[in-house]
Design a protein around this motif. Sequence first.
Motif, mmCIF file in Angstrom:
data_model
loop_
_atom_site.group_PDB
_atom_site.id
_atom_site.type_symbol
_atom_site.label_atom_id
_atom_site.label_comp_id
_atom_site.label_asym_id
_atom_site.label_seq_id
_atom_site.Cartn_x
_atom_site.Cartn_y
_atom_site.Cartn_z
ATOM 1 N N UNK A 103 0.819 -1.211 0.000
ATOM 2 C CA UNK A 103 0.000 0.000 0.000
ATOM 3 C C UNK A 103 0.856 1.266 0.000
ATOM 4 N N UNK A 104 1.925 1.284 0.800
ATOM 5 C CA UNK A 104 2.738 2.500 0.899
ATOM 6 C C UNK A 104 3.417 2.837 -0.417
ATOM 7 N N UNK A 105 3.742 1.831 -1.217
ATOM 8 C CA UNK A 105 4.416 2.071 -2.488
ATOM 9 C C UNK A 105 3.453 2.250 -3.653
ATOM 10 N N UNK A 106 2.154 2.287 -3.329
ATOM 11 C CA UNK A 106 1.142 2.555 -4.347
ATOM 12 C C UNK A 106 0.687 4.004 -4.222
ATOM 13 N N UNK A 107 0.637 4.757 -5.318
ATOM 14 C CA UNK A 107 0.179 6.152 -5.228
ATOM 15 C C UNK A 107 -1.224 6.243 -4.623
ATOM 16 N N UNK A 108 -1.441 7.269 -3.826
ATOM 17 C CA UNK A 108 -2.742 7.447 -3.178
ATOM 18 C C UNK A 108 -3.862 7.530 -4.205
ATOM 19 N N UNK A 109 -3.594 8.140 -5.356
ATOM 20 C CA UNK A 109 -4.623 8.260 -6.394
ATOM 21 C C UNK A 109 -5.118 6.892 -6.839
ATOM 22 N N UNK A 110 -4.192 5.924 -6.966
ATOM 23 C CA UNK A 110 -4.594 4.575 -7.377
ATOM 24 C C UNK A 110 -5.375 3.869 -6.272
ATOM 25 N N UNK A 111 -4.971 4.087 -5.025
ATOM 26 C CA UNK A 111 -5.720 3.513 -3.904
ATOM 27 C C UNK A 111 -7.136 4.080 -3.883
ATOM 28 N N UNK A 112 -7.239 5.394 -4.084
ATOM 29 C CA UNK A 112 -8.549 6.043 -4.122
ATOM 30 C C UNK A 112 -9.371 5.531 -5.307
ATOM 31 N N UNK A 113 -8.709 5.317 -6.432
ATOM 32 C CA UNK A 113 -9.391 4.810 -7.627
ATOM 33 C C UNK A 113 -9.977 3.425 -7.351
ATOM 34 N N UNK A 114 -9.199 2.573 -6.685
ATOM 35 C CA UNK A 114 -9.685 1.223 -6.362
ATOM 36 C C UNK A 114 -10.921 1.299 -5.483
ATOM 37 N N UNK A 115 -10.876 2.129 -4.455
ATOM 38 C CA UNK A 115 -12.020 2.225 -3.544
ATOM 39 C C UNK A 115 -13.228 2.856 -4.231
ATOM 40 N N UNK A 116 -12.977 3.808 -5.127
ATOM 41 C CA UNK A 116 -14.089 4.530 -5.751
ATOM 42 C C UNK A 116 -14.764 3.728 -6.855
ATOM 43 N N UNK A 117 -13.996 2.938 -7.614
ATOM 44 C CA UNK A 117 -14.565 2.275 -8.787
ATOM 45 C C UNK A 117 -14.538 0.744 -8.718
ATOM 46 N N UNK A 118 -13.500 0.165 -8.149
ATOM 47 C CA UNK A 118 -13.385 -1.300 -8.120
ATOM 48 C C UNK A 118 -14.151 -1.921 -6.958
ATOM 49 N N UNK A 119 -14.033 -1.313 -5.761
ATOM 50 C CA UNK A 119 -14.679 -1.891 -4.586
ATOM 51 C C UNK A 119 -16.196 -1.995 -4.729
ATOM 52 N N UNK A 120 -16.892 -0.958 -5.264
ATOM 53 C CA UNK A 120 -18.351 -1.098 -5.442
ATOM 54 C C UNK A 120 -18.714 -2.255 -6.369
ATOM 55 N N UNK A 121 -17.873 -2.526 -7.374
ATOM 56 C CA UNK A 121 -18.140 -3.649 -8.282
ATOM 57 C C UNK A 121 -17.983 -4.970 -7.534
ATOM 58 N N UNK A 122 -16.936 -5.045 -6.696
ATOM 59 C CA UNK A 122 -16.699 -6.262 -5.913
ATOM 60 C C UNK A 122 -17.850 -6.494 -4.932
ATOM 61 N N UNK A 123 -18.297 -5.408 -4.288
ATOM 62 C CA UNK A 123 -19.385 -5.525 -3.310
ATOM 63 C C UNK A 123 -20.737 -5.723 -3.980
ATOM 64 N N UNK A 124 -20.830 -5.299 -5.244
ATOM 65 C CA UNK A 124 -22.078 -5.450 -5.975
ATOM 66 C C UNK A 124 -23.133 -4.441 -5.602
ATOM 67 N N UNK A 125 -22.729 -3.310 -5.033
ATOM 68 C CA UNK A 125 -23.685 -2.277 -4.663
ATOM 69 C C UNK A 125 -22.995 -0.923 -4.621
ATOM 70 N N UNK A 126 -23.794 0.124 -4.724
ATOM 71 C CA UNK A 126 -23.269 1.483 -4.681
ATOM 72 C C UNK A 126 -22.960 1.874 -3.239
ATOM 73 N N UNK A 127 -21.837 2.574 -3.081
ATOM 74 C CA UNK A 127 -21.430 3.031 -1.755
ATOM 75 C C UNK A 127 -21.182 4.528 -1.833
ATOM 76 N N UNK A 128 -21.532 5.245 -0.775
ATOM 77 C CA UNK A 128 -21.335 6.692 -0.732
ATOM 78 C C UNK A 128 -19.887 7.051 -1.028
ATOM 79 N N UNK A 129 -19.665 8.018 -1.920
ATOM 80 C CA UNK A 129 -18.312 8.397 -2.349
ATOM 81 C C UNK A 129 -17.479 8.906 -1.178
ATOM 82 N N UNK A 130 -18.107 9.641 -0.264
ATOM 83 C CA UNK A 130 -17.378 10.163 0.895
ATOM 84 C C UNK A 130 -16.897 9.016 1.782
#
Length: 215
Positions: free
Chosen positions: A58-85
Amino acid sequence: MGVITDHLDLWGQALSGTLVLFFGGGLIAVVLGFIVGAARVSPVPIARAVGTVYVNWIRNTPLTLVMFFFAFCLPIILGERVNALTLAVCALGVYTATYVAETLRSGINTVPVGQAEAARAIGLSFTQVMRYVVLPQAARSVIPPLMSVLIALLKNTTVAAGFSVLNLGSIRSWLSEQGENQLVVLLWVMAIFVVLVLVLGRLQSKLEETWRIAR
């Protein structure tokens, strides 16, 4: 002042968004960071391995990519929409936890080994040694670097602006659409961040004074 007084509600929402990102992400980072930091010095090989992989990955991954994963990939994995905040808070917390863990680990290394060995000699388990002997001393010694990590977290909240989260990092684009001078808006944003950082600096001084270790 018209830039602020004419759009007071928007500035309030932006400041609120930044504070939610900071406090929410900071809480996750401190709790998770303490757990990972303890795992990094654990006598259990699997715990050390998991902590090491997490921090290095995680530390060697840019924060933008970590944020991208949570914003776009995680909702797909969970199968539901999650609040952006909520997603942004989690991303900041998970990312910052690696720095908290390494800061704590450096603090743990400052505690004399003899104290831990003495605690183990009287029958305390590893968890008890960490809870009652090592972590209290380590937490005091890492106040300055830990506050630096939290200040970095505060400034990193602006990254969430690129993922549809209203905060001080995104207010420039909102106000520019309403004809406000972007330079003036940025200067006010800078001034607000300076005040927030000064508050954190004052808090650091208070904590150092309260928890000063007698040498």
